[in-house]
Enzyme design. Structure first.
Site, PDB file in Angstrom:
ATOM      1  N   HIS A  14     -36.158  -1.327 -25.378  1.00  0.00           N
ATOM      2  CA  HIS A  14     -35.123  -0.583 -24.658  1.00  0.00           C
ATOM      3  C   HIS A  14     -34.619  -1.459 -23.512  1.00  0.00           C
ATOM      4  O   HIS A  14     -35.112  -2.552 -23.271  1.00  0.00           O
ATOM      5  CB  HIS A  14     -35.647   0.756 -24.126  1.00  0.00           C
ATOM      6  CG  HIS A  14     -36.558   0.655 -22.950  1.00  0.00           C
ATOM      7  ND1 HIS A  14     -36.528   1.538 -21.901  1.00  0.00           N
ATOM      8  CD2 HIS A  14     -37.541  -0.221 -22.631  1.00  0.00           C
ATOM      9  CE1 HIS A  14     -37.449   1.213 -21.004  1.00  0.00           C
ATOM     10  NE2 HIS A  14     -38.080   0.156 -21.434  1.00  0.00           N
ATOM     11  N   CYS A  33     -35.802  -5.147 -16.358  1.00  0.00           N
ATOM     12  CA  CYS A  33     -35.622  -4.063 -17.334  1.00  0.00           C
ATOM     13  C   CYS A  33     -34.163  -3.890 -17.738  1.00  0.00           C
ATOM     14  O   CYS A  33     -33.865  -3.196 -18.706  1.00  0.00           O
ATOM     15  CB  CYS A  33     -36.175  -2.757 -16.781  1.00  0.00           C
ATOM     16  SG  CYS A  33     -37.958  -2.792 -16.552  1.00  0.00           S
ATOM     17  N   HIS A  39     -36.044  -5.426 -23.868  1.00  0.00           N
ATOM     18  CA  HIS A  39     -37.448  -5.764 -23.691  1.00  0.00           C
ATOM     19  C   HIS A  39     -38.253  -4.650 -24.346  1.00  0.00           C
ATOM     20  O   HIS A  39     -37.717  -3.588 -24.655  1.00  0.00           O
ATOM     21  CB  HIS A  39     -37.818  -5.921 -22.206  1.00  0.00           C
ATOM     22  CG  HIS A  39     -37.795  -4.652 -21.431  1.00  0.00           C
ATOM     23  ND1 HIS A  39     -36.626  -4.057 -20.984  1.00  0.00           N
ATOM     24  CD2 HIS A  39     -38.805  -3.842 -21.027  1.00  0.00           C
ATOM     25  CE1 HIS A  39     -36.917  -2.945 -20.329  1.00  0.00           C
ATOM     26  NE2 HIS A  39     -38.229  -2.790 -20.347  1.00  0.00           N
ATOM     27  N   HIS A  41     -42.148  -2.416 -25.142  1.00  0.00           N
ATOM     28  CA  HIS A  41     -43.406  -1.884 -24.630  1.00  0.00           C
ATOM     29  C   HIS A  41     -44.281  -1.447 -25.793  1.00  0.00           C
ATOM     30  O   HIS A  41     -43.786  -1.047 -26.845  1.00  0.00           O
ATOM     31  CB  HIS A  41     -43.173  -0.662 -23.730  1.00  0.00           C
ATOM     32  CG  HIS A  41     -42.421  -0.966 -22.489  1.00  0.00           C
ATOM     33  ND1 HIS A  41     -43.005  -1.592 -21.406  1.00  0.00           N
ATOM     34  CD2 HIS A  41     -41.131  -0.743 -22.144  1.00  0.00           C
ATOM     35  CE1 HIS A  41     -42.101  -1.734 -20.449  1.00  0.00           C
ATOM     36  NE2 HIS A  41     -40.947  -1.234 -20.871  1.00  0.00           N
ATOM     37  N   ASP A  79     -41.096   4.333 -33.364  1.00  0.00           N
ATOM     38  CA  ASP A  79     -41.899   3.125 -33.562  1.00  0.00           C
ATOM     39  C   ASP A  79     -41.086   1.984 -34.170  1.00  0.00           C
ATOM     40  O   ASP A  79     -40.425   2.147 -35.196  1.00  0.00           O
ATOM     41  CB  ASP A  79     -43.106   3.433 -34.455  1.00  0.00           C
ATOM     42  CG  ASP A  79     -44.119   2.308 -34.469  1.00  0.00           C
ATOM     43  OD1 ASP A  79     -44.280   1.633 -33.431  1.00  0.00           O
ATOM     44  OD2 ASP A  79     -44.773   2.120 -35.513  1.00  0.00           O
ATOM     45  N   HIS A  80     -41.140   0.840 -33.488  1.00  0.00           N
ATOM     46  CA  HIS A  80     -40.428  -0.382 -33.886  1.00  0.00           C
ATOM     47  C   HIS A  80     -38.914  -0.171 -33.964  1.00  0.00           C
ATOM     48  O   HIS A  80     -38.253  -0.685 -34.851  1.00  0.00           O
ATOM     49  CB  HIS A  80     -40.994  -0.937 -35.198  1.00  0.00           C
ATOM     50  CG  HIS A  80     -42.321  -1.578 -35.003  1.00  0.00           C
ATOM     51  ND1 HIS A  80     -43.493  -0.851 -35.011  1.00  0.00           N
ATOM     52  CD2 HIS A  80     -42.664  -2.860 -34.743  1.00  0.00           C
ATOM     53  CE1 HIS A  80     -44.508  -1.672 -34.796  1.00  0.00           C
ATOM     54  NE2 HIS A  80     -44.042  -2.897 -34.614  1.00  0.00           N
ATOM     55  N   GLU A 124     -46.238   3.679 -20.389  1.00  0.00           N
ATOM     56  CA  GLU A 124     -45.343   2.566 -20.664  1.00  0.00           C
ATOM     57  C   GLU A 124     -46.136   1.255 -20.635  1.00  0.00           C
ATOM     58  O   GLU A 124     -45.899   0.355 -21.434  1.00  0.00           O
ATOM     59  CB  GLU A 124     -44.220   2.532 -19.632  1.00  0.00           C
ATOM     60  CG  GLU A 124     -43.213   1.422 -19.866  1.00  0.00           C
ATOM     61  CD  GLU A 124     -42.133   1.407 -18.821  1.00  0.00           C
ATOM     62  OE1 GLU A 124     -41.073   2.028 -19.073  1.00  0.00           O
ATOM     63  OE2 GLU A 124     -42.332   0.794 -17.767  1.00  0.00           O
TER      64      GLU A 124
END
Length: 135
Positions: A14, A33, A39, A41, A79-80, A124
């Site tokens: 994100h 960010c 980037h 997490h 996810d991903h 996070e």
């Protein structure tokens, strides 16, 4: 009251960027960010439900059912993926951990039955997390 928590993981990219602001203001507010190349997490999510144990099963909710709901309504969409681009229910929202926790609640709560969704805890990083109680 009994509280049951299921812990899951997902990875997602994100960026924090307000399109109404200049690049300079975004960078000053969000730092790295706001990276235009995104980037990521390794998120950890704790989903807690509450209720009274069923007399026949001793469960407040079958954990296999809870796991399936989390997978279908949270993990599969997130996810991903790129939270800013790939997730329709985050479209137009700031993809902060705070907003993400609220959005996850909204996706999951309607599908919990026999007990009540109590809390979403979303990590996070190992040192930064958000608790959301649906308020």
């Amino acid at each position: 009251m009994v509280y049951l928590t299921r812990v899951e993981h997902f990875n997602a990219a994100h960026k924090l960027y307000n399109p109404a602001w200049s690049r300079e203001q975004n960078e000053a507010t969000f730092g790295p960010c706001a990276n235009e190349n995104w980037h990521g997490h390794n998120y950890e999510i704790h989903v807690t439900v509450k209720g009274r144990p069923n007399a026949d099963t001793g469960f407040i909710m079958d954990v296999k059912s809870l796991s399936k709901l989390i997978k279908e309504h949270v993990l599969d969409p997130l996810d991903h993926h790129n939270l800013n681009v790939d997730v329709p229910w985050l479209a137009g929202k700031m993809c902060s951990t705070e907003v993400l926790a609220e959005a996850i609640w909204q996706q999951l709560a309607p599908h919990i039955s026999g007990c009540t969704l109590h809390q979403i805890r979303l990590y996070e990083t190992p040192r930064i997390y958000v608790d959301y109680f649906g308020e």
